[in-house]
Design an enzyme around this catalytic site. Structure first.
Site, PDB file in Angstrom:
ATOM      1  N   CYS A 180       0.808  -1.223   0.000  1.00 25.66           N
ATOM      2  CA  CYS A 180       0.000   0.000   0.000  1.00 25.66           C
ATOM      3  C   CYS A 180       0.841   1.273   0.000  1.00 25.66           C
ATOM      4  O   CYS A 180       0.287   2.371  -0.119  1.00 25.66           O
ATOM      5  CB  CYS A 180      -0.940   0.007   1.198  1.00 25.66           C
ATOM      6  SG  CYS A 180      -1.913  -1.492   1.354  1.00 25.66           S
ATOM      7  N   HIS A 320      -2.363   8.193   5.853  1.00 24.59           N
ATOM      8  CA  HIS A 320      -2.624   6.891   5.245  1.00 24.59           C
ATOM      9  C   HIS A 320      -4.054   6.477   5.574  1.00 24.59           C
ATOM     10  O   HIS A 320      -4.793   6.041   4.693  1.00 24.59           O
ATOM     11  CB  HIS A 320      -1.608   5.878   5.750  1.00 24.59           C
ATOM     12  CG  HIS A 320      -1.717   4.534   5.121  1.00 24.59           C
ATOM     13  ND1 HIS A 320      -1.668   4.338   3.759  1.00 24.59           N
ATOM     14  CD2 HIS A 320      -1.879   3.292   5.675  1.00 24.59           C
ATOM     15  CE1 HIS A 320      -1.794   3.037   3.486  1.00 24.59           C
ATOM     16  NE2 HIS A 320      -1.922   2.398   4.632  1.00 24.59           N
ATOM     17  N   HIS A 355      -9.658   2.461  -0.650  1.00 25.69           N
ATOM     18  CA  HIS A 355      -8.235   2.124  -0.617  1.00 25.69           C
ATOM     19  C   HIS A 355      -7.839   1.574  -1.982  1.00 25.69           C
ATOM     20  O   HIS A 355      -8.209   0.464  -2.350  1.00 25.69           O
ATOM     21  CB  HIS A 355      -7.976   1.098   0.475  1.00 25.69           C
ATOM     22  CG  HIS A 355      -6.538   0.899   0.810  1.00 25.69           C
ATOM     23  ND1 HIS A 355      -5.501   1.244  -0.052  1.00 25.69           N
ATOM     24  CD2 HIS A 355      -5.932   0.396   1.929  1.00 25.69           C
ATOM     25  CE1 HIS A 355      -4.345   0.950   0.517  1.00 25.69           C
ATOM     26  NE2 HIS A 355      -4.578   0.439   1.708  1.00 25.69           N
TER      27      HIS A 355
END
Length: 437
Positions: A180, A320, A355
Site C-alpha cells: 500500500c 494513510h 483504498h
C-alpha cells in the site's frame, strides 16, 4: 489555474541547498472512484462524502464485505484501442489511461526521450487475469487454452513498460512493489531520478485492480475490510473509534514531475514542489504495523529533514488512514510522536474514495498537490470521535482554508513498508504561482 513562469517574474533557484535539481509537479491524471478527470476528482475529494456502494461488478453475496469504491464508466479503448486493451490486465489499463491524462494536463514536455522516465507503483499486478487463466487451466483440456499473453498481462512491470512504449520514452521504466506504500514510493523515487540528474521528466504514479472477487475474498479472510454492508457510505471512517476496516477501491493516479528550471523555461503550470521524501521498514510483521508507531514516525521525520523542514513547518497531513483498527491506531501514535499533542490538520482521502492499494499513495499525492495549489485541506468522511488518548485535528464537514502550506503525505504498507512525501509551494516563486486551480 496556477500562474505560468512568465507571470511569476524572476525564476527561483534551480537547485536546493544540497545542490540537487529541484522537482516540481506539472501534470496530474486520475482514474479513480472519485472521478476519471481532474475536476470531478477534486470536487468529490473536497466534498467529504464517500462514494462507497454495494459491489456491482460481480455477485458479492458470499463475502463478509460486499461494498467497494468502484471506478465508474472506465473505457480503455479511449486511450489505447480495442486490440491493445485486450492485451492488458485492468490494472495496466488504469495506469496507461491515468498516465496519458497526466501528460495531457502538463502540456507538451520538451526534451530527449532518453531523459524521460516512468515509475509505477503496483500492489498486486494482474491477479484477475491470473485467476481467470487458472480457472481455465484447471482441467486437462483447458491447459491448451491458456493465453500466450498470460505472462505479459500479469507481470507487475507491464504497466510502466506499456506507458513507456506508448510514449516512446527510453529512460528508466521501473515498477515499485511496496504494497500500500507503492504509489508514494514511486513518486519519491521518481523525484530522486530527477534530483540526481538521471532524468528530466518522470511520469510517476501507482495502480491496482482491487475490486475483484478473488482480491476481496482474500482481504475478507484477512479481516481487513469493513462489514458495514447496510450502510456503505459510512463504512470507511479513518481514525474514528467505531472503524472496522477499509473499503476496497481501484484505479490509478499519475503525476508529471519535472526539473524546476526546465518547467519554468517552458512556461509550465506548476502545482507545487516535491520538497522531501523518505522510506523505511518496520521489520516487524508481514501484515501488522509496529504498534508503537516509532518507525512510521521516523519516516515522517526523515521526509521533513529531506525537505529542510521541522514539524512546525507542516501545514497539514495527508494521512494513510485506512480505517482499520490497528493501522489507524499506529498512525495516530506516530503523528503524536512527531507533532506532540497538537497535530496539524489531518485528512484521510480513503474515507472518500476507498483504498486503491498500489495506487493509493499516488492518488493521495494528487490530493496533496491540489491541497497546496488550492490552499485548502479536503475534509474526511465519517469521523466523529477518535480513540481514547488521541487528539488528532481531523478535518471534517468542510475544507479547511490554510493557504499554500507544505503537506506531509503518508503511506504504510503490508510488510512494514513506510513512505512519506512532503509537497509544498515552490519557494522563491511567489504566492501568485500557487493560486487556486
Amino acid at each position: 489555474m496556477t500562474a505560468t513562469a512568465a507571470e511569476r517574474g524572476s525564476a527561483p533557484a534551480a537547485t536546493d541547498a544540497r545542490g540537487r535539481h529541484r522537482v516540481v509537479v506539472t501534470g496530474l491524471g486520475v482514474q479513480t472512484p472519485a472521478g476519471c478527470d481532474l475536476d470531478t476528482f477534486a470536487e468529490t475529494a473536497w466534498s467529504g462524502r464517500s462514494v462507497a456502494r454495494t459491489v456491482t461488478r460481480f455477485d458479492p453475496a458470499r463475502l463478509s464485505s460486499r461494498i467497494a469504491c468502484e471506478l465508474p464508466g472506465f473505457d480503455p479503448i479511449r486511450y489505447v484501442g480495442a486490440k491493445a486493451a485486450r492485451r492488458m490486465d485492468r490494472f495496466a489499463q488504469y495506469a496507461v489511461a491515468a498516465a496519458l491524462d497526466a501528460l495531457g494536463d502538463a502540456g507538451e514536455v520538451p526534451g530527449s526521450a532518453d531523459r524521460c522516465a516512468v515509475v509505477c507503483g503496483v500492489g498486486m499486478g494482474g491477479h484477475q487475469t491470473f485467476y481467470e487463466q487458472s480457472v481455465l487451466s484447471a482441467s486437462p483440456e483447458g491447459m491448451g487454452k491458456v493465453s500466450p499473453l498470460l505472462v505479459p498481462m500479469i507481470i507487475p512491470n507491464s504497466a510502466s513498460a506499456l506507458i513507456a512504449m506508448e510514449l516512446g520514452w527510453n529512460g528508466p521504466a521501473l515498477a515499485v512493489a511496496a504494497a500500500c506504500a507503492s504509489g508514494t514510493t514511486a513518486v519519491g523515487e521518481a523525484a530522486r531520478l530527477i534530483r540526481c540528474g538521471e532524468a528530466d521528466t518522470v511520469l510517476a504514479g501507482g495502480c491496482d485492480n482491487g475490486v475483484t472477487l478473488l482480491s476481496m475474498a482474500a482481504f475478507c479472510k484477512l479481516g481487513a475490510l469493513s462489514r458495514r454492508n447496510e450502510e456503505p457510505s459510512t463504512a470507511s471512517r479513518p481514525f474514528d473509534r467505531t472503524r472496522d476496516g477499509y473499503v476496497m477501491g481501484e484505479g490509478a493516479a499519475f503525476l508529471v514531475l519535472e526539473r524546476l528550471d526546465l518547467a519554468l523555461a517552458r512556461g509550465a503550470r506548476v502545482y507545487g514542489e516535491v520538497l522531501g521524501y523518505a522510506h523505511n521498514n518496520d521489520a516487524h510483521h508481514i501484515t501488522a504495523p509496529l504498534p508503537d508507531g516509532s518507525r512510521a514516525a521516523q519516516c515522517m521525520r526523515r521526509a521533513m529533514a529531506d525537505a529542510g523542514m521541522t514539524p512546525a513547518d507542516v501545514g497539514s497531513v495527508n494521512a494513510h488512514g485506512t480505517s482499520t483498527p490497528a493501522n489507524d491506531a499506529m498512525e495516530a501514535r506516530a503523528l503524536h510522536l512527531v507533532f506532540g499533542e497538537r497535530t496539524p490538520p489531518v485528512t484521510a482521502p480513503k474515507s472518500v474514495f476507498g483504498h486503491l492499494m498500489g495506487g493509493a499513495g499516488a492518488a493521495e499525492a494528487v490530493v496533496a498537490a491540489l491541497t497546496v495549489a488550492r490552499g485548502s485541506v479536503p475534509p474526511s468522511a465519517n469521523f466523529s470521535e477518535g480513540d481514547p488518548g488521541t487528539s488528532l485535528d481531523v478535518v471534517v464537514e468542510r475544507p479547511r482554508q490554510l493557504g499554500a502550506r507544505p503537506v506531509l503525505s503518508n503511506s504504510f504498507g503490508l510488510g512494514g513498508h513506510n513512505a512519506c512525501l512532503v509537497l509544498g509551494p515552490v519557494a522563491g516563486a511567489g504566492a501568485a504561482g500557487l493560486s487556486s486551480c
